[in-house]
Design a protein around this motif. Sequence first.
Motif, PDB file in Angstrom:
ATOM      1  N   THR A   1      -3.732   6.365  30.203  1.00  0.00           N
ATOM      2  CA  THR A   1      -3.300   6.006  28.856  1.00  0.00           C
ATOM      3  C   THR A   1      -2.870   4.544  28.849  1.00  0.00           C
ATOM      4  N   SER A   2      -2.730   3.961  27.676  1.00  0.00           N
ATOM      5  CA  SER A   2      -2.270   2.576  27.585  1.00  0.00           C
ATOM      6  C   SER A   2      -0.801   2.483  27.959  1.00  0.00           C
ATOM      7  N   CYS A   3      -0.436   1.374  28.588  1.00  0.00           N
ATOM      8  CA  CYS A   3       0.953   1.095  28.936  1.00  0.00           C
ATOM      9  C   CYS A   3       1.439  -0.048  28.063  1.00  0.00           C
ATOM     10  N   TYR A   4       2.641   0.094  27.490  1.00  0.00           N
ATOM     11  CA  TYR A   4       3.147  -0.906  26.556  1.00  0.00           C
ATOM     12  C   TYR A   4       4.271  -1.764  27.118  1.00  0.00           C
ATOM     13  N   SER A   5       4.881  -1.338  28.212  1.00  0.00           N
ATOM     14  CA  SER A   5       6.005  -2.097  28.748  1.00  0.00           C
ATOM     15  C   SER A   5       6.219  -1.740  30.214  1.00  0.00           C
ATOM     16  N   VAL A   6       6.606  -2.744  31.008  1.00  0.00           N
ATOM     17  CA  VAL A   6       6.939  -2.511  32.414  1.00  0.00           C
ATOM     18  C   VAL A   6       8.275  -3.176  32.725  1.00  0.00           C
TER      19      VAL A   6
ATOM     20  N   THR B   1       6.693 -11.357  42.830  1.00  0.00           N
ATOM     21  CA  THR B   1       5.654 -10.485  42.273  1.00  0.00           C
ATOM     22  C   THR B   1       5.750 -10.455  40.759  1.00  0.00           C
ATOM     23  N   LEU B   2       4.617 -10.444  40.098  1.00  0.00           N
ATOM     24  CA  LEU B   2       4.560 -10.285  38.653  1.00  0.00           C
ATOM     25  C   LEU B   2       3.807  -9.010  38.327  1.00  0.00           C
ATOM     26  N   ALA B   3       4.374  -8.194  37.434  1.00  0.00           N
ATOM     27  CA  ALA B   3       3.695  -6.996  36.951  1.00  0.00           C
ATOM     28  C   ALA B   3       3.170  -7.268  35.552  1.00  0.00           C
ATOM     29  N   SER B   4       1.967  -6.791  35.267  1.00  0.00           N
ATOM     30  CA  SER B   4       1.386  -6.939  33.930  1.00  0.00           C
ATOM     31  C   SER B   4       0.816  -5.601  33.476  1.00  0.00           C
ATOM     32  N   ALA B   5       1.049  -5.296  32.202  1.00  0.00           N
ATOM     33  CA  ALA B   5       0.545  -4.049  31.619  1.00  0.00           C
ATOM     34  C   ALA B   5      -0.462  -4.383  30.528  1.00  0.00           C
ATOM     35  N   SER B   6      -1.473  -3.530  30.412  1.00  0.00           N
ATOM     36  CA  SER B   6      -2.562  -3.812  29.474  1.00  0.00           C
ATOM     37  C   SER B   6      -3.042  -2.553  28.781  1.00  0.00           C
ATOM     38  N   ASN B   7      -3.715  -2.759  27.664  1.00  0.00           N
ATOM     39  CA  ASN B   7      -4.364  -1.657  26.958  1.00  0.00           C
ATOM     40  C   ASN B   7      -5.589  -1.129  27.710  1.00  0.00           C
ATOM     41  N   ASP B   8      -5.934  -1.754  28.848  1.00  0.00           N
ATOM     42  CA  ASP B   8      -7.061  -1.262  29.651  1.00  0.00           C
ATOM     43  C   ASP B   8      -6.652  -0.114  30.568  1.00  0.00           C
ATOM     44  N   LYS B   9      -5.405   0.379  30.364  1.00  0.00           N
ATOM     45  CA  LYS B   9      -4.889   1.532  31.099  1.00  0.00           C
ATOM     46  C   LYS B   9      -4.600   1.223  32.566  1.00  0.00           C
ATOM     47  N   THR B  10      -4.240  -0.017  32.837  1.00  0.00           N
ATOM     48  CA  THR B  10      -3.839  -0.391  34.192  1.00  0.00           C
ATOM     49  C   THR B  10      -2.553  -1.212  34.160  1.00  0.00           C
ATOM     50  N   ILE B  11      -1.835  -1.153  35.278  1.00  0.00           N
ATOM     51  CA  ILE B  11      -0.727  -2.070  35.563  1.00  0.00           C
ATOM     52  C   ILE B  11      -1.135  -2.836  36.808  1.00  0.00           C
ATOM     53  N   LYS B  12      -1.094  -4.143  36.736  1.00  0.00           N
ATOM     54  CA  LYS B  12      -1.497  -4.942  37.881  1.00  0.00           C
ATOM     55  C   LYS B  12      -0.292  -5.690  38.445  1.00  0.00           C
TER      56      LYS B  12
ATOM     57  N   ASN C   1      -6.197  -6.267  26.052  1.00  0.00           N
ATOM     58  CA  ASN C   1      -4.994  -7.037  25.743  1.00  0.00           C
ATOM     59  C   ASN C   1      -3.896  -6.857  26.792  1.00  0.00           C
ATOM     60  N   VAL C   2      -3.254  -7.944  27.179  1.00  0.00           N
ATOM     61  CA  VAL C   2      -2.072  -7.884  28.043  1.00  0.00           C
ATOM     62  C   VAL C   2      -0.845  -7.809  27.134  1.00  0.00           C
ATOM     63  N   VAL C   3      -0.041  -6.745  27.286  1.00  0.00           N
ATOM     64  CA  VAL C   3       1.043  -6.493  26.337  1.00  0.00           C
ATOM     65  C   VAL C   3       2.441  -6.605  26.942  1.00  0.00           C
TER      66      VAL C   3
ATOM     67  N   THR D   1      -0.499 -24.381  24.786  1.00  0.00           N
ATOM     68  CA  THR D   1      -1.716 -23.974  24.082  1.00  0.00           C
ATOM     69  C   THR D   1      -2.808 -23.485  25.026  1.00  0.00           C
ATOM     70  N   GLY D   2      -2.432 -22.839  26.119  1.00  0.00           N
ATOM     71  CA  GLY D   2      -3.421 -22.439  27.104  1.00  0.00           C
ATOM     72  C   GLY D   2      -4.176 -21.171  26.784  1.00  0.00           C
ATOM     73  N   HIS D   3      -3.658 -20.324  25.905  1.00  0.00           N
ATOM     74  CA  HIS D   3      -4.339 -19.079  25.569  1.00  0.00           C
ATOM     75  C   HIS D   3      -5.292 -19.258  24.395  1.00  0.00           C
ATOM     76  N   THR D   4      -6.251 -18.337  24.288  1.00  0.00           N
ATOM     77  CA  THR D   4      -7.244 -18.409  23.213  1.00  0.00           C
ATOM     78  C   THR D   4      -7.078 -17.292  22.191  1.00  0.00           C
ATOM     79  N   ASN D   5      -6.004 -16.519  22.323  1.00  0.00           N
ATOM     80  CA  ASN D   5      -5.726 -15.447  21.364  1.00  0.00           C
ATOM     81  C   ASN D   5      -4.210 -15.247  21.308  1.00  0.00           C
ATOM     82  N   VAL D   6      -3.773 -14.230  20.592  1.00  0.00           N
ATOM     83  CA  VAL D   6      -2.351 -13.961  20.390  1.00  0.00           C
ATOM     84  C   VAL D   6      -1.595 -13.887  21.714  1.00  0.00           C
ATOM     85  N   VAL D   7      -0.449 -14.563  21.794  1.00  0.00           N
ATOM     86  CA  VAL D   7       0.448 -14.439  22.941  1.00  0.00           C
ATOM     87  C   VAL D   7       1.409 -13.297  22.641  1.00  0.00           C
ATOM     88  N   ARG D   8       1.332 -12.230  23.431  1.00  0.00           N
ATOM     89  CA  ARG D   8       2.054 -10.995  23.132  1.00  0.00           C
ATOM     90  C   ARG D   8       3.380 -10.868  23.862  1.00  0.00           C
ATOM     91  N   THR D   9       3.501 -11.470  25.064  1.00  0.00           N
ATOM     92  CA  THR D   9       4.676 -11.216  25.884  1.00  0.00           C
ATOM     93  C   THR D   9       4.988 -12.423  26.759  1.00  0.00           C
TER      94      THR D   9
END
Length: 227
Positions: A120-125, A92-103, A80-82, A33-41
């Motif tokens: 543009t938004s990225c939906y999957s890595v 290494t962990l890659a994360s994609a977001s609707n903020d138009k970045t991959i970190k 959102n992290v998707v 229960t660590g997140h405060t919104n929808v868990v997407r991935t």
Amino acid sequence: MMTRTVKVVSPLALLFLICASAPAQSAKLVVQTGHTNVVRTVAFSPNGKTLATGSFDKTINLWDVRSGLQIRSLEGHTENVVSVAFSPDGKTLASASNDKTIKLWNVDSGKQIISLELHTSCYSVAFSPDGKTLASANEDKSIILWDLVRRRQIVSLQGHTDWVGTVAFSPDGRTLASASYDRTVILWNVSTKAQIRSLKGHSDSVSSVAFSPDGKTLASASNDRTV
């Protein structure tokens, strides 16, 4: 008999882990229960000891699978992290977001390594099996291959006519599959960057693809309720 540990919390941020270590032992249902919104991935590390979760609360949480405890929270995205994915070596962990970045994140320290900028938004890595290439599925109908050694874009693959929702490398790393809202799956030759073929058959958007361990079969899931 199954042993359950359950807490009643908001339905927006539930993550269930069902852990069964051996047939002779009982399974345990764990609620994170660590997140405060929808868990997407979600994604397991290659050694199975760490779980990464990405949420609409703009964070990624790392969890110790054995204890169920949160290791740390990775913060840096502004939307959102998707999608999250571990590199093959688990470092290494890659994360994609609707903020138009991959970190890219260092899993041990939790520090951000680099932020790859998109328009543009990225939906999957997805990482290639050798860990040197990252593929991203994007809203602008493209698939981008990133050189993680030189930390730059290799090529933008064009072929879909609607946004791309997911990508997956074959086990040998020679083929990339991409699935799109245009109802098709495209297979790409990773070496030549050429399209091998387009797979058609779904009557609605294709939401997920996965290769079999031997790489000879591809499964695709669609909003048309078929696999």
